[in-house]
Design a protein around this motif. Structure first.
Motif, short mmCIF file in Angstrom:
data_model
loop_
_atom_site.label_atom_id
_atom_site.label_comp_id
_atom_site.label_asym_id
_atom_site.label_seq_id
_atom_site.Cartn_x
_atom_site.Cartn_y
_atom_site.Cartn_z
N GLN A 127 0.85 -1.18 0.00
CA GLN A 127 0.00 0.00 0.00
C GLN A 127 0.89 1.24 0.00
O GLN A 127 2.10 1.13 -0.18
N ASP A 128 0.29 2.41 0.21
CA ASP A 128 1.05 3.66 0.10
C ASP A 128 2.26 3.69 1.02
O ASP A 128 3.31 4.24 0.65
N ASN A 129 2.16 3.11 2.20
CA ASN A 129 3.25 3.16 3.17
C ASN A 129 4.17 1.94 3.10
O ASN A 129 5.10 1.82 3.90
N PHE A 130 3.90 1.03 2.18
CA PHE A 130 4.71 -0.19 2.11
C PHE A 130 4.84 -0.63 0.66
O PHE A 130 3.90 -1.18 0.09
N HIS A 131 6.02 -0.39 0.08
CA HIS A 131 6.32 -0.84 -1.28
C HIS A 131 7.64 -1.61 -1.24
O HIS A 131 8.65 -1.18 -1.80
N PHE A 132 7.64 -2.74 -0.56
CA PHE A 132 8.86 -3.52 -0.37
C PHE A 132 8.56 -5.00 -0.62
O PHE A 132 7.43 -5.46 -0.42
N PRO A 133 9.59 -5.77 -1.05
CA PRO A 133 9.40 -7.21 -1.26
C PRO A 133 9.17 -7.98 0.03
O PRO A 133 8.68 -9.11 -0.01
N GLY A 134 9.55 -7.39 1.19
CA GLY A 134 9.39 -8.11 2.45
C GLY A 134 9.89 -7.30 3.63
O GLY A 134 10.24 -6.12 3.51
N HIS A 135 9.92 -7.96 4.79
CA HIS A 135 10.37 -7.31 6.02
C HIS A 135 11.78 -6.74 5.89
O HIS A 135 12.07 -5.64 6.35
N THR A 136 12.68 -7.54 5.31
CA THR A 136 14.10 -7.18 5.27
C THR A 136 14.33 -5.82 4.61
O THR A 136 15.03 -4.96 5.15
N GLU A 137 13.71 -5.63 3.46
CA GLU A 137 13.89 -4.38 2.73
C GLU A 137 13.23 -3.20 3.45
O GLU A 137 13.74 -2.08 3.45
N TYR A 138 12.09 -3.46 4.07
CA TYR A 138 11.40 -2.42 4.85
C TYR A 138 12.28 -1.96 6.01
O TYR A 138 12.43 -0.76 6.27
N LEU A 139 12.87 -2.91 6.72
CA LEU A 139 13.71 -2.58 7.87
C LEU A 139 14.99 -1.86 7.44
O LEU A 139 15.49 -0.99 8.15
N GLU A 140 15.53 -2.23 6.28
CA GLU A 140 16.71 -1.53 5.77
C GLU A 140 16.40 -0.07 5.51
O GLU A 140 17.20 0.82 5.85
N LYS A 141 15.24 0.20 4.93
CA LYS A 141 14.84 1.58 4.66
C LYS A 141 14.64 2.36 5.95
O LYS A 141 15.01 3.53 6.05
N LYS A 142 14.09 1.71 6.97
CA LYS A 142 13.75 2.39 8.21
C LYS A 142 14.96 2.57 9.13
O LYS A 142 15.09 3.59 9.81
N PHE A 143 15.86 1.58 9.16
CA PHE A 143 16.95 1.60 10.13
C PHE A 143 18.34 1.65 9.50
O PHE A 143 19.34 1.66 10.23
N GLY A 144 18.42 1.67 8.17
CA GLY A 144 19.73 1.66 7.52
C GLY A 144 20.38 3.02 7.52
O GLY A 144 20.45 3.69 6.48
N ILE A 145 20.88 3.44 8.66
CA ILE A 145 21.55 4.74 8.76
C ILE A 145 22.95 4.65 8.16
O ILE A 145 23.58 3.59 8.15
N ASN A 146 23.44 5.78 7.65
CA ASN A 146 24.79 5.85 7.07
C ASN A 146 25.01 4.81 5.97
O ASN A 146 26.11 4.26 5.84
N GLY A 147 23.95 4.52 5.24
CA GLY A 147 24.09 3.59 4.13
C GLY A 147 24.17 2.13 4.52
O GLY A 147 24.59 1.29 3.72
N ASP A 148 23.75 1.78 5.74
CA ASP A 148 23.76 0.38 6.17
C ASP A 148 22.92 -0.47 5.22
O ASP A 148 21.82 -0.10 4.84
N LYS A 149 23.45 -1.64 4.85
CA LYS A 149 22.75 -2.57 4.00
C LYS A 149 22.33 -3.79 4.82
O LYS A 149 23.09 -4.30 5.63
N SER A 150 21.10 -4.24 4.57
CA SER A 150 20.62 -5.42 5.29
C SER A 150 21.01 -6.69 4.56
O SER A 150 21.33 -6.67 3.37
N LEU A 151 20.99 -7.79 5.28
CA LEU A 151 21.30 -9.09 4.70
C LEU A 151 20.45 -10.15 5.39
O LEU A 151 20.44 -10.24 6.62
N MET A 152 19.74 -10.92 4.62
CA MET A 152 18.92 -12.01 5.16
C MET A 152 19.79 -13.24 5.37
O MET A 152 20.44 -13.72 4.43
N ILE A 153 19.81 -13.73 6.60
CA ILE A 153 20.55 -14.95 6.93
C ILE A 153 19.54 -15.97 7.47
O ILE A 153 18.80 -15.68 8.40
N LEU A 154 19.52 -17.15 6.88
CA LEU A 154 18.71 -18.25 7.38
C LEU A 154 19.62 -19.13 8.24
O LEU A 154 20.67 -19.56 7.78
N ALA A 155 19.19 -19.37 9.49
CA ALA A 155 20.10 -20.04 10.41
C ALA A 155 19.39 -21.13 11.21
O ALA A 155 18.23 -21.00 11.60
#
Length: 362
Positions: A127-155
């Motif tokens: 919707q208007d507030n969410f245009h992401f493939p999933g949680h990971t990309e949404y969190l990167e946009k919200k918390f990726g300060i100073n260009g931080d990149k997220s990475l999905m790890i299955l463990a």
């Protein structure tokens, strides 16, 4: 006590089932302070539909009011929301997003320490507030300060799988794989294995893109032109990375057990074997960001929603991993916060000299 924020995910899937089954055992509240972002009414609906033992939620207005030894709940969706088990609906997507937005706002303010997300439907949440493939990309946009990149790890235990490309159509994978992208992912993976998983010198295996690792160019040139040069440069920077290994036999042969992490080139290459080996206990961990977020490795599972067939093991493991990661990061950062200054000893003497200080002239 670590405050664990939990979003309820898609209300028509198995999110509430695994939440209710997990917190049906109150001993988990001895390990952390759970704060569920959802709806007491929806939780009651699922409990009745599944014929589960009652779970008493402590209804609170804010995460800062959460109490020890109780399952706390923050109501954040309308009371009249309709539950339609096994169906993807717009109201379910809206409810998923409301819980996620409230939880991440509290995480940003420090009202909760870590975040555990129940599965969402990646389509109905758009919707208007969410245009992401999933949680990971949404969190990167919200918390990726100073260009931080997220990475999905299955463990799961000693099996940890990361991806160079995540939620991307297969037709676009090859063009998205570059030497810089591989190196960037390797550095994030390596740092996370050290800081989040407490591995001092992690060994990372890198899978090939093409069958049989390209057969020296016969089945593809990406290995020779992109992957191998990236591994060489990362190795020169001190990373213990090896490969590229042909993906078809890597897991079946048990070769994966010799490494602390496995880097796959694309989504299904890494997740298909991982979920075969660790489906019920696997955890999705978001690395590379200043916040800690985990999730069960399964999806909404509409096909079994409301049937009391879902296992809560993966969800439990997600909570445990979030707690362990929070402690691992605290220990890692504390050990490196105030390093001792170097002391040098004169040959033949026992007196330590701090050479960082100026000595008076003779």
């Amino acid at each position: 006590m670590i405050r664990v924020g939990i979003t309820h995910g898609d209300i028509n899937g198995i999110g509430y089932e695994v939440i209710l089954k997990t917190f049906g055992d109150l001993r988990i509240a001895e390990l952390c302070i759970p704060v569920v972002y959802g709806s007491t009414k929806v939780a009651a609906y699922h409990r009745k539909a599944l014929d589960l033992p009652p779970v008493t939620f402590n209804l609170i207005q804010s995460a800062q009011d959460a109490e020890i030894n109780k399952i706390n709940m923050v109501n954040c969706i309308p009371d009249d929301v309709k539950v339609e088990l096994g169906k993807s609906t717009k109201s379910a997507g809206d409810s998923s997003l409301r819980a996620l937005e409230r939880a991440t706002a509290d995480l940003a303010e420090g009202l909760i320490d870590v975040l555990v997300t129940a599965p969402i439907n990646k389509d109905n949440i758009q919707q208007d507030n969410f245009h992401f493939p999933g949680h990971t990309e949404y969190l990167e946009k919200k918390f990726g300060i100073n260009g931080d990149k997220s990475l999905m790890i299955l463990a799961k235990d000693d099996l940890r799988v990361a991806l160079v490309t995540g939620h991307l159509p297969l037709s676009k994978v090859s063009e998205a794989i570059t030497s810089n992208k591989i190196k960037e992912t390797l550095y994030i993976f390596n740092d996370s294995l050290k800081r989040d998983f407490n591995i001092d010198k992690p060994r990372i295996a890198v899978l090939s893109l093409n069958p049989h690792a390209g057969e020296n160019g016969l089945l593809g040139t990406e290995e020779n032109d992109i992957i191998i040069p990236a591994l060489k440069e990362a190795g020169e920077d001190g990373l213990l990375c090896f490969g590229p290994y042909a993906a078809d036999g890597f897991f079946g042969s048990g070769h994966f057990s010799s490494f602390d992490g496995i880097l796959a080139m694309y989504h299904d290459q890494g997740l298909a074997p991982f979920k075969t080996l660790a489906m019920e206990e696997g955890v999705n961990f978001t690395a590379g960001l200043p916040i800690i977020r985990t999730s069960p490795a399964h999806g909404t599972a509409y096909n079994i929603a409301g049937k009391n067939e879902a296992s809560d093991i993966s969800f439990r493991q997600a909570i445990y991993m979030a707690i362990d990661t929070f402690r691992n990061r605290a220990e890692y950062d504390s050990a490196r916060a105030n390093p001792l200054r170097k002391l040098y000893y004169e040959k033949g003497g026992d007196e330590a000299l701090d050479l960082t200080k100026e000595e008076p002239n003779d």
